[in-house]
Design a protein around this motif. Structure first.
Motif, PDB file in Angstrom:
ATOM      1  N   THR A   1      -1.606  -1.354   9.345  1.00 62.10           N
ATOM      2  CA  THR A   1      -2.085  -0.233   8.528  1.00 62.10           C
ATOM      3  C   THR A   1      -2.315   1.024   9.353  1.00 62.10           C
ATOM      4  OG1 THR A   1      -4.399  -0.950   8.753  1.00 62.10           O
ATOM      5  CG2 THR A   1      -3.180  -1.753   6.827  1.00 62.10           C
TER       6      THR A   1
ATOM      7  N   THR B   1      -3.497  -2.791  -4.340  1.00 52.34           N
ATOM      8  CA  THR B   1      -3.161  -3.887  -3.435  1.00 52.34           C
ATOM      9  C   THR B   1      -4.460  -4.580  -3.030  1.00 52.34           C
ATOM     10  OG1 THR B   1      -1.206  -2.786  -2.536  1.00 52.34           O
ATOM     11  CG2 THR B   1      -2.237  -4.451  -1.137  1.00 52.34           C
TER      12      THR B   1
ATOM     13  N   LEU C   1       0.819  -1.213   0.000  1.00 52.69           N
ATOM     14  CA  LEU C   1       0.000   0.000   0.000  1.00 52.69           C
ATOM     15  C   LEU C   1       0.857   1.270   0.000  1.00 52.69           C
ATOM     16  CD1 LEU C   1      -2.950  -0.727   2.462  1.00 52.69           C
ATOM     17  CD2 LEU C   1      -3.165   0.100   0.117  1.00 52.69           C
TER      18      LEU C   1
ATOM     19  N   GLY D   1      -6.019   0.125  -1.934  1.00 56.68           N
ATOM     20  CA  GLY D   1      -6.031  -1.304  -1.662  1.00 56.68           C
ATOM     21  C   GLY D   1      -7.346  -1.749  -1.051  1.00 56.68           C
TER      22      GLY D   1
END
Length: 549
Positions: A148, A296, A108, A242
């Motif tokens: 993330t 992604t 990402l 993503g």
């Protein structure tokens, strides 16, 4: 089943190729994809049953089973490995799931900034597609959330930064629309009186060319967007994003994946993985072309959902190369063994990981005058390229009809490409000092790509089973686990009814599976002291529970 001698002979091409590579890591990766995935040799003589009864008949093969391999954790860059170990130590999620969460975060953050060139004319994105086959509750959402974190913080920061520009844009749009409406009204009035309108037509044309441009607000993470919504977001909002979801059923089972549109949508996702321009034609609204976008995908899917998707899509999911593009993992569940652990007071490894991701994200995107991505092209250093070629050629020679990878040749054909992508991500994450990917990066990447290739071979070999054989294989796996826990070859049917696989607890479900295994002399049902027992053939416990015939 091949014995050791025939295996060495059949893999002579691979051995010659591996010998040309001076690095043990690349040879290890190729071993992982090819040699280590062979079945264990069947014992020449079966051990006597523990109950001292007559020797069992020779057990017949049920299904080709490929043993899982340990994840090559040491192939990861040190900072990534430390973060993975820190998260896995707390969540106790399956290790491959944790690693794919980390790899998806790398993809990402980096995919918009660099492409990877394997050779002249062989260039492409470094984006990754990852798929974990696991039940709900394996804590993928927790793992994704950890890795993330920096991406989400970047999105939130950029949203705050662009708020004043959005307000200015909204005001400018109001003025522009009022002027446009006024000019159109003037043209209509003049035309009604048959008066010339050229002056106002020119004003309208000039105004149309100066329509306010909406500031782009980075959106990198999509949860359950349809392929159409995803491509529009990449076109209109931000050219890199993503799909990150712990419930892939929302993606694979969405209306956008119904029988009427599945081919179109699979082709769309394939094009985005390849980094090719993508034109979306619409009947009722604006048509558009996505150029240079990067995507992604990081999904978790239950086996039943994936089987349903494969059934609905027919041969398309494999035939179009959609699933071949994925780094697939089919880890053993850790549920039932995750004793409570207090959260650590600090997460030093994760903090270092997220700081590096944030540093990458805060670099300006490489955009041309049209607003399309122009990623920097990375190439392989000479020794890295030599190692990559060894891996590529060793895989390629096993795609022929007699090759070990023939049944998963769609996946295997993409493995070297995925290895180059992974190497590029490792290179950028560790350093931005050179545009040449090092041998160390390609060595680690080929080992990881080979592990995922092995997982694909293992999964697609078993998921292709007819339902009857699948039930028999499931029952046998549970019986072997029971043996390991209780150290007995005799399993009461009552235990199967109470604690066995849920799908096999009813008589009408387990009886056919027992019969199938009994016919193959892998077990027998006996009545002792009014108790009905399932008695395992001791030979199938060989090699730690993996029956190899």
């Amino acid at each position: 089943m091949m014995n050791e001698e025939s295996t060495m002979s059949d893999n002579s091409d691979f051995n010659d190729l591996a010998a040309r590579c001076g690095d043990d890591m690349v040879r290890s990766a190729i071993d992982s994809a090819l040699n280590a995935s062979q079945l264990y040799a069947a014992p020449s003589e079966q051990p006597a049953p523990s109950n001292n009864e007559a020797t069992w008949p020779m057990a017949q093969p049920l299904v080709t089973k490929i043993a899982p391999e340990p994840y090559p954790l040491d192939a990861l860059p040190a900072m990534v490995r430390a973060a993975v170990m820190e998260v896995q130590g707390f969540t106790k999620a399956p290790l491959p799931m944790v690693v794919l969460s980390a790899m998806s975060a790398l993809s990402l953050a980096i995919q918009a900034r660099v492409d990877i060139g394997r050779a002249a004319g062989l260039t492409g994105p470094c984006s990754l597609f990852g798929l974990v086959i696991a039940d709900s509750g394996e804590r993928k959402s927790t793992c994704d959330g950890k890795f993330t974190q920096a991406v989400k913080e970047y999105e939130a920061q950029q949203t705050e930064i662009t708020k004043p520009f959005i307000r200015e844009y909204n005001a400018a749009v109001g003025v522009w629309e009022a002027k446009r409406s006024g000019i159109k009204d003037k043209i209509r009035a003049l035309a009604k009186d048959s008066k010339p309108t050229r002056e106002f037509e020119e004003r309208l044309s000039d105004l149309e060319n100066h329509e306010p441009i909406k500031p782009t607000v980075p959106r990198l993470i999509y949860a359950d967007a349809t392929p159409e919504a995803l491509t529009y977001g990449l076109y209109k909002n931000w050219p890199s994003g993503g799909v990150v979801s712990a419930e892939a059923g929302a993606v694979l089972g969405a209306h956008g994946m119904n029988s009427d549109s599945v081919m179109r949508n699979l082709a769309t996702l394939n094009q985005l993985w390849d980094g090719n321009p993508l034109t979306v034609d619409r009947r009722t609204s604006e048509s558009y072309t996505v150029r240079g976008a990067r995507l992604t995908i990081a999904l978790q899917v239950q086996e039943a959902t994936l089987r349903d998707f494969l059934k609905r899509s027919g041969t398309l999911a494999r035939g179009t190369g959609f699933l071949a593009r994925f780094l697939l993992a089919w880890p053993e569940s850790t549920q039932g063994y995750r004793t409570f652990t207090e959260p650590p007071e600090s997460w030093p490894a994760m903090e270092a990981f997220n700081q590096r991701i944030a540093q990458i994200l805060n670099q300006s995107l490489p955009l041309n005058a049209d607003g399309n991505l122009t990623p920097t092209l990375l190439t392989l250093s000479p020794d890295a390229k030599a190692a990559w070629i060894v891996y590529h050629d060793a895989i390629e020679c096993e795609l022929k009809n007699s090759g070990d990878l023939f049944d998963v040749r769609d996946v295997a054909a993409k493995s070297a490409d995925n290895a180059a992508r992974i190497a590029a991500l490792f290179h950028v994450f560790e350093t931005d000092q050179s545009n040449q990917v090092s041998l160390d990066s390609i060595n680690g990447a080929t080992r990881i790509a080979a592990w995922h290739l092995h997982e694909s071979r293992r999964f697609f070999g078993e998921i292709a089973l007819p339902e009857g054989l699948k039930a028999a294989a499931l029952l046998e796996d549970w019986l072997i686990d029971y043996y390991k826990r209780e150290n007995t070859f005799c399993v009461p049917v009552a235990a199967l009814q109470q604690t066995g696989p849920v799908s096999l607890r009813r008589k009408e479900a387990y009886d056919p599976a027992i019969q199938e295994l009994a016919t193959l002399h892998r077990l027998r049902k006996v009545n002792k002291n009014r108790n009905i027992l399932i008695e395992l053939n001791p030979a199938i416990i060989e090699n730690g529970g993996i029956c190899a015939y």
